[in-house]
Design an enzyme around this catalytic site. Structure first.
Site, PDB file in Angstrom:
ATOM      1  N   MET A  66       3.584  10.445   6.292  1.00  0.00           N
ATOM      2  CA  MET A  66       2.866   9.490   5.435  1.00  0.00           C
ATOM      3  C   MET A  66       2.834   8.124   6.093  1.00  0.00           C
ATOM      4  SD  MET A  66       3.751  10.368   1.559  1.00  0.00           S
ATOM      5  CE  MET A  66       3.477  12.025   0.937  1.00  0.00           C
ATOM      6  N   SER A  67       1.691   7.465   5.982  1.00  0.00           N
ATOM      7  CA  SER A  67       1.515   6.137   6.552  1.00  0.00           C
ATOM      8  C   SER A  67       0.403   5.441   5.791  1.00  0.00           C
ATOM      9  CB  SER A  67       1.124   6.251   8.031  1.00  0.00           C
ATOM     10  OG  SER A  67       0.592   5.018   8.490  1.00  0.00           O
ATOM     11  N   HIS A 113       7.557   5.090   1.233  1.00  0.00           N
ATOM     12  CA  HIS A 113       8.157   3.860   0.718  1.00  0.00           C
ATOM     13  C   HIS A 113       8.995   4.145  -0.529  1.00  0.00           C
ATOM     14  CE1 HIS A 113       4.260   2.231   2.515  1.00  0.00           C
ATOM     15  NE2 HIS A 113       5.164   1.542   3.169  1.00  0.00           N
ATOM     16  N   HIS A 172       3.269   4.481  -0.492  1.00  0.00           N
ATOM     17  CA  HIS A 172       3.148   5.934  -0.571  1.00  0.00           C
ATOM     18  C   HIS A 172       4.543   6.501  -0.793  1.00  0.00           C
ATOM     19  CE1 HIS A 172       4.659   5.758   3.499  1.00  0.00           C
ATOM     20  NE2 HIS A 172       3.611   5.064   3.892  1.00  0.00           N
ATOM     21  N   TYR A 186       0.859  -1.180   0.000  1.00  0.00           N
ATOM     22  CA  TYR A 186       0.000   0.000   0.000  1.00  0.00           C
ATOM     23  C   TYR A 186       0.904   1.242   0.000  1.00  0.00           C
ATOM     24  CZ  TYR A 186      -4.578   2.064   0.059  1.00  0.00           C
ATOM     25  OH  TYR A 186      -5.719   2.724  -0.314  1.00  0.00           O
ATOM     26  N   LYS A 198      10.562   7.198  10.078  1.00  0.00           N
ATOM     27  CA  LYS A 198       9.175   7.248  10.566  1.00  0.00           C
ATOM     28  C   LYS A 198       8.957   6.231  11.688  1.00  0.00           C
ATOM     29  CE  LYS A 198       4.547   7.370  10.406  1.00  0.00           C
ATOM     30  NZ  LYS A 198       4.191   6.024  10.786  1.00  0.00           N
ATOM     31  N   ASP A 199       9.526   5.044  11.535  1.00  0.00           N
ATOM     32  CA  ASP A 199       9.430   4.015  12.573  1.00  0.00           C
ATOM     33  C   ASP A 199      10.749   4.001  13.336  1.00  0.00           C
ATOM     34  OD1 ASP A 199       6.762   2.648  11.879  1.00  0.00           O
ATOM     35  OD2 ASP A 199       7.792   2.816   9.962  1.00  0.00           O
TER      36      ASP A 199
HETATM   37  P1  AMP Z   1       5.634  -0.393   6.203  1.00  0.00           P
HETATM   38  O1  AMP Z   1       5.099  -0.750   4.868  1.00  0.00           O
HETATM   39  O2  AMP Z   1       4.750   0.495   7.007  1.00  0.00           O
HETATM   40  O3  AMP Z   1       6.174  -1.581   6.963  1.00  0.00           O
HETATM   41  O4  AMP Z   1       6.924   0.496   5.916  1.00  0.00           O
HETATM   42  C1  AMP Z   1       7.981   0.000   5.121  1.00  0.00           C
HETATM   43  C2  AMP Z   1       9.173   0.904   5.293  1.00  0.00           C
HETATM   44  O5  AMP Z   1       8.835   2.228   4.886  1.00  0.00           O
HETATM   45  C3  AMP Z   1       9.643   0.998   6.753  1.00  0.00           C
HETATM   46  O6  AMP Z   1      11.061   1.015   6.783  1.00  0.00           O
HETATM   47  C4  AMP Z   1       9.072   2.310   7.196  1.00  0.00           C
HETATM   48  O7  AMP Z   1       9.807   2.925   8.226  1.00  0.00           O
HETATM   49  C5  AMP Z   1       9.180   3.124   5.912  1.00  0.00           C
HETATM   50  N1  AMP Z   1       8.249   4.248   5.948  1.00  0.00           N
HETATM   51  C6  AMP Z   1       6.916   4.207   6.237  1.00  0.00           C
HETATM   52  N2  AMP Z   1       6.396   5.451   6.221  1.00  0.00           N
HETATM   53  C7  AMP Z   1       7.410   6.294   5.927  1.00  0.00           C
HETATM   54  C8  AMP Z   1       7.516   7.711   5.766  1.00  0.00           C
HETATM   55  N3  AMP Z   1       6.460   8.516   5.911  1.00  0.00           N
HETATM   56  N4  AMP Z   1       8.724   8.233   5.464  1.00  0.00           N
HETATM   57  C9  AMP Z   1       9.814   7.429   5.312  1.00  0.00           C
HETATM   58  N5  AMP Z   1       9.780   6.093   5.452  1.00  0.00           N
HETATM   59  C10 AMP Z   1       8.597   5.527   5.747  1.00  0.00           C
END
Ligand code: AMP
Length: 279
Positions: A181-182, A34, A31, A29, A146-147
């Protein structure tokens, strides 16, 4: 772009990739956050593997695993447009066969903050990331600030378990109004989306206070909780001013810190953070 599912296929393709290989793990998903990781990997590496796997073991029983947003066709198009060489979509059965019983557990840095609010979360994260590392054998792996706690935990795991992988943490990408972004932002209705601005507003208020000479950790936490309390839709879970490496809560004057918070808006749990002070 090669889209692969099975570990055997990934490993056969991996052998032909030019060095260095960058890995971008995601839950899909996608954004701009990613995509920023993919672009950075593309700039810095000869080959890029990006993964999409909604990892069940990092979700608590009351969390949103089943409802987690998914849009595979769009995600694959975005990977392709941004120069990914291999999109790896691991299969649940191969990642967690029925007799699966081995877990990776990082201790101290998983205890506070997200670890306290989401028991078992980091055990799921480190186990899946270790499996992705073992299967893909990247030279570099890209994660988002972000995390923030996840970044600390993965660095520690890579160091402690001697993964020969450089962990690269990329800046948080925000919407133009400041909301980080999330994938979970889609859960917010318009009023909640407006209320969600309080996370970044709180962090900025604490950062501003810090720049203006307020460097007491407790004062900085107060600035954040006061700001959150002005938003009726926002229920804070924690506000933190912690050591950026150990994640221990600080007290007294600080010269640098990770300020972070978790807030529930409606049914959506949002997190955000800033590193303040000397780098
Ligand atoms: P996720 O799909 O939420 O597991 O995120 C995958 C990767 O993208 C992880 O390393 C997150 O920290 C990174 N990520 C998620 N949101 C952001 C953001 N707004 N800015 C930068 N990296 C992000």
């Amino acid at each position: 772009m090669n889209t692969l599912y099975l570990i055997d296929d990934l490993q056969a393709a991996r052998k032909k990739l030019a060095f260095p290989v960058g890995l971008v793990p995601t839950m899909g998903y996608l954004h701009e956050g990613h995509i920023s990781l993919v672009r950075r990997a593309r700039r810095e590496c000869a080959s890029v593997i990006a993964t999409i796997f909604v990892n069940p073991t990092q979700f608590g029983p009351q969390e949103d695993f089943a409802a987690y947003p998914r849009d595979l066709p769009r995600d694959l198009a975005l990977f392709e447009q941004n120069g990914v060489d291999i999109a790896w979509l691991p299969e649940q059965n191969e990642m967690y066969p029925p007799d699966f019983q081995t877990w990776v557990n990082v201790e101290d840095v998983t205890q506070p903050l997200e670890g306290k609010m989401r028991p078992g979360h980091f055990r799921g994260v480190t186990t899946i990331v270790a499996k992705l590392f073992n299967a893909a054998q990247p030279d570099r792996a890209y994660f988002g600030q972000k995390d923030a706690q996840q970044a600390v935990v993965i660095r520690k795991m890579a160091e402690d378990l001697n993964f020969p992988i450089e962990i690269i943490i990329c800046p948080t990408v925000r919407e133009s109004d400041g909301l980080a972004m999330s994938s979970r932002n889609v859960y917010l209705d318009p009023a909640q989306r407006q209320a969600a601005l309080v996370l970044y507003k709180s962090l900025k208020a604490a950062h501003e206070a810090f720049i203006n000479g307020i460097n007491d950790a407790e004062q900085l936490r107060l600035v954040m909780s006061d700001t959150i309390s002005q938003e009726p839709l926002a229920k804070p879970q924690y506000v933190s001013c912690a050591n950026p490496e150990t994640l221990e809560e600080l007290s007294g004057p600080v010269s640098r810190a990770l300020i972070s918070l978790a807030v529930v808006i409606g049914k959506t749990r949002l997190i955000d953070n800033l590193l303040i002070g000397e780098v």
